[in-house]
Scaffold this active site. Structure first.
Site, mmCIF file in Angstrom:
data_model
loop_
_atom_site.group_PDB
_atom_site.id
_atom_site.type_symbol
_atom_site.label_atom_id
_atom_site.label_comp_id
_atom_site.label_asym_id
_atom_site.label_seq_id
_atom_site.Cartn_x
_atom_site.Cartn_y
_atom_site.Cartn_z
ATOM 1 N N SER A 124 0.700 -1.158 -0.047
ATOM 2 C CA SER A 124 -0.165 0.210 0.049
ATOM 3 C C SER A 124 0.839 1.066 0.109
ATOM 4 O O SER A 124 2.239 1.702 0.650
ATOM 5 C CB SER A 124 -0.417 -0.242 1.387
ATOM 6 O OG SER A 124 -1.393 1.727 1.699
ATOM 7 N N TYR A 149 -1.448 -0.815 10.908
ATOM 8 C CA TYR A 149 -2.485 -1.924 9.232
ATOM 9 C C TYR A 149 -0.678 -1.017 8.377
ATOM 10 O O TYR A 149 -0.239 -1.624 7.477
ATOM 11 C CB TYR A 149 -3.339 -0.881 8.896
ATOM 12 C CG TYR A 149 -3.024 -0.694 7.848
ATOM 13 C CD1 TYR A 149 -3.234 -0.445 6.709
ATOM 14 C CD2 TYR A 149 -3.686 -2.793 7.091
ATOM 15 C CE1 TYR A 149 -3.323 -0.515 5.008
ATOM 16 C CE2 TYR A 149 -3.923 -2.339 5.357
ATOM 17 C CZ TYR A 149 -3.868 -1.464 4.763
ATOM 18 O OH TYR A 149 -3.966 -1.271 3.173
ATOM 19 N N LYS A 153 2.242 -3.314 6.716
ATOM 20 C CA LYS A 153 2.474 -4.116 4.942
ATOM 21 C C LYS A 153 4.543 -3.142 5.179
ATOM 22 O O LYS A 153 4.853 -3.374 4.102
ATOM 23 C CB LYS A 153 1.718 -2.407 4.164
ATOM 24 C CG LYS A 153 0.307 -2.751 3.956
ATOM 25 C CD LYS A 153 0.305 -3.865 3.513
ATOM 26 C CE LYS A 153 -1.531 -4.100 3.313
ATOM 27 N NZ LYS A 153 -1.719 -5.387 3.246
HETATM 28 C C1 WQD Z 1 -9.988 9.415 0.917
HETATM 29 C C2 WQD Z 1 -10.018 11.007 0.752
HETATM 30 C C3 WQD Z 1 -10.388 11.846 3.276
HETATM 31 C C4 WQD Z 1 -14.300 9.840 3.595
HETATM 32 C C5 WQD Z 1 -7.028 4.531 3.102
HETATM 33 C C6 WQD Z 1 -6.065 4.170 3.441
HETATM 34 C C7 WQD Z 1 -5.346 3.447 2.541
HETATM 35 C C8 WQD Z 1 -5.739 2.767 1.820
HETATM 36 C C9 WQD Z 1 -6.957 3.153 0.910
HETATM 37 C C10 WQD Z 1 -5.587 0.401 2.050
HETATM 38 C C11 WQD Z 1 -9.559 11.083 2.060
HETATM 39 C C12 WQD Z 1 -12.115 12.520 2.304
HETATM 40 C C13 WQD Z 1 -12.822 10.667 3.493
HETATM 41 C C14 WQD Z 1 -15.621 11.035 3.835
HETATM 42 C C15 WQD Z 1 -13.824 12.962 3.386
HETATM 43 N N1 WQD Z 1 -6.517 1.425 2.057
HETATM 44 N N2 WQD Z 1 -12.930 12.174 2.660
HETATM 45 N N3 WQD Z 1 -15.051 12.302 3.597
HETATM 46 O O1 WQD Z 1 -7.279 7.531 3.587
HETATM 47 O O2 WQD Z 1 -6.835 7.951 1.415
HETATM 48 O O3 WQD Z 1 -5.835 5.851 2.159
HETATM 49 O O4 WQD Z 1 -7.545 3.836 2.047
HETATM 50 O O5 WQD Z 1 -4.409 0.425 1.427
HETATM 51 O O6 WQD Z 1 -3.846 3.060 3.489
HETATM 52 O O7 WQD Z 1 -5.733 5.075 4.405
HETATM 53 O O8 WQD Z 1 -8.748 7.182 1.732
HETATM 54 O O9 WQD Z 1 -11.306 7.216 1.095
HETATM 55 O O10 WQD Z 1 -10.504 7.037 3.376
HETATM 56 O O11 WQD Z 1 -10.113 8.785 1.915
HETATM 57 O O12 WQD Z 1 -13.532 13.859 3.024
HETATM 58 O O13 WQD Z 1 -16.806 10.528 4.169
HETATM 59 O O14 WQD Z 1 -11.659 11.344 1.303
HETATM 60 O O15 WQD Z 1 -10.436 12.819 4.386
HETATM 61 O O16 WQD Z 1 -8.770 13.039 2.299
HETATM 62 P P1 WQD Z 1 -7.342 7.351 2.023
HETATM 63 P P2 WQD Z 1 -10.143 7.449 2.051
#
Ligand code: WQD
Length: 338
Positions: A124, A149, A153
């Site tokens: 990741s 997590y 990795k």
């Molecule tokens: C993306 C952006 C939030 C929800 C995670 C894991 C990563 C990988 C992918 C496994 C961020 C914003 C989110 C909401 C929002 N998983 N957001 N409103 O955090 O980049 O990555 O998933 O490998 O390890 O960390 O993905 O989709 O949670 O967030 O504004 O209701 O969307 O703040 O900026 P993230 P995400």
């Protein structure tokens, strides 16, 4: 060639099994259904029209692993099985370290004992932590992730690297995913997180289908063009196809390699919401909220190595990702039902 897919009924695993079957591989799958549903097995068969062997098993059960390798001549393994919720990992780190790391060690022991030394590992972009510049490149220093997590990795990548140094017959390919989203174009398989989703795409899905009233926007004061975080979203089918490219590479080389699997460009939170509005055909109400702890402002890949060495690059657009995501939810309003 026969490929063992661990965690093969999960979101990325199931899409990869589809691509493997359609590429002509023989496939064996195991999953413990901790974060997936049994119905996915039949849906994969329905999409591809092909059969494959499935075992309900846990990677912590060495006897179960040995049984799979005893009963099937496995040429390579694609390893998805593992706990993957960032927030949960902060609450129960011991469970994450034990499951993900001990499970991978048991898998590699069983592989080695059966003469199978080729593995593609589901890593990741979280291994990069909070780099001081973007796009992320594979030779960036890997120090600490921002959560347990991500640490699992990093540690698994290191364990696999040490294994390949100790035994040069091993071929290890670590794929560092950025933000996998979307669903298979059929709408038969997709992202169906348990409970309340954390990731943005399944949360927007719930607003687009009327289950939720609005999408939370976590922070509009970041140092980005529109003030919201930027991420490298990649269609899950493009991601699945990267595993085929990695398998072909692993069949011809030994040693330890790692590749960024992303589109190589970033989209902001507001970009994603606007794209979803385009494909669902109606407005999606936004609720501006404070920043979410642990978020970094900008993350996107330099996917040059994957393009030049694996011969892979993402093809699908952000609208394709949102359209396929929406289509899956429309066809499965309550997600997978047993
Ligand atoms: C993306 C952006 C939030 C929800 C995670 C894991 C990563 C990988 C992918 C496994 C961020 C914003 C989110 C909401 C929002 N998983 N957001 N409103 O955090 O980049 O990555 O998933 O490998 O390890 O960390 O993905 O989709 O949670 O967030 O504004 O209701 O969307 O703040 O900026 P993230 P995400």
């Amino acid at each position: 060639m026969t490929i063992l897919v661990t965690g093969g009924t999960g979101f990325i695993g199931s899409h990869t099994v589809v691509e493997l079957l359609e590429a002509g591989y023989d496939v064996v799958v195991f999953d413990n259904f901790y974060n997936s549903k049994a119905c996915v097995v039949d849906r994969i068969k329905k999409i591809t029209g092909k059969d494959f062997k499935f075992y309900e098993a846990d990677m912590l059960d060495r006897e179960a692993l040995d049984k799979i390798f005893d009963e099937n001549k496995i040429d390579a393994v694609i390893h998805f099985a593992g706990l993957k919720a960032v927030g949960e990992s902060v609450k129960i780190p011991l469970r994450y370290y034990y499951n993900n790391i001990a499970g991978t060690i048991k898998l590699c022991e069983s592989m080695s004992a059966h003469g199978c030394k080729r593995i593609v590992f589901s890593s990741s972009a979280t291994v990069y932590g909070e780099p001081d510049h973007v796009p992320m490149q594979e030779d960036f220093p890997i120090t600490h992730a921002t959560n347990p997590y991500g640490e699992t990795k990093i540690l698994i990548e290191r364990i696999l690297k040490d294994l390949s140094v100790s035994d040069p017959e091993w071929s290890v390919c670590c794929l560092r995913y950025f933000n996998p989203v979307g669903a298979h174009k059929s709408g038969l398989i997709g992202e169906d997180p348990m409970g309340i989703p954390n990731n943005i795409m399944p949360r927007i899905q719930k607003v687009a289908t009327g289950e939720w009233d609005s999408i939370t926007v976590f922070g509009t004061d970041y140092d980005t063009p529109d003030g919201t975080c930027i991420r490298d979203y990649i269609h899950v089918t493009d991601l699945a196809q990267a595993h085929i490219a990695a398998l072909k590479r692993a069949a011809n080389v030994v040693g330890w390699e790692t590749y960024n699997i992303g589109c190589g460009r970033g989209y902001s939170v507001l970009d994603i919401i606007n794209a979803y509005e385009r494909v669902c055909g109606h407005p999606i109400k936004r609720e501006i909220c404070p920043r979410r702890a642990g978020d970094i402002a900008v993350s996107y890949a330099d996917p040059t190595r994957a393009r030049e060495v694996l011969g892979w690059q993402a093809k699908r657009t952000i609208d394709d990702m949102c359209r396929d995501s929406y289509n899956f939810r429309i066809k499965n309003p309550k997600g997978y039902e047993d």
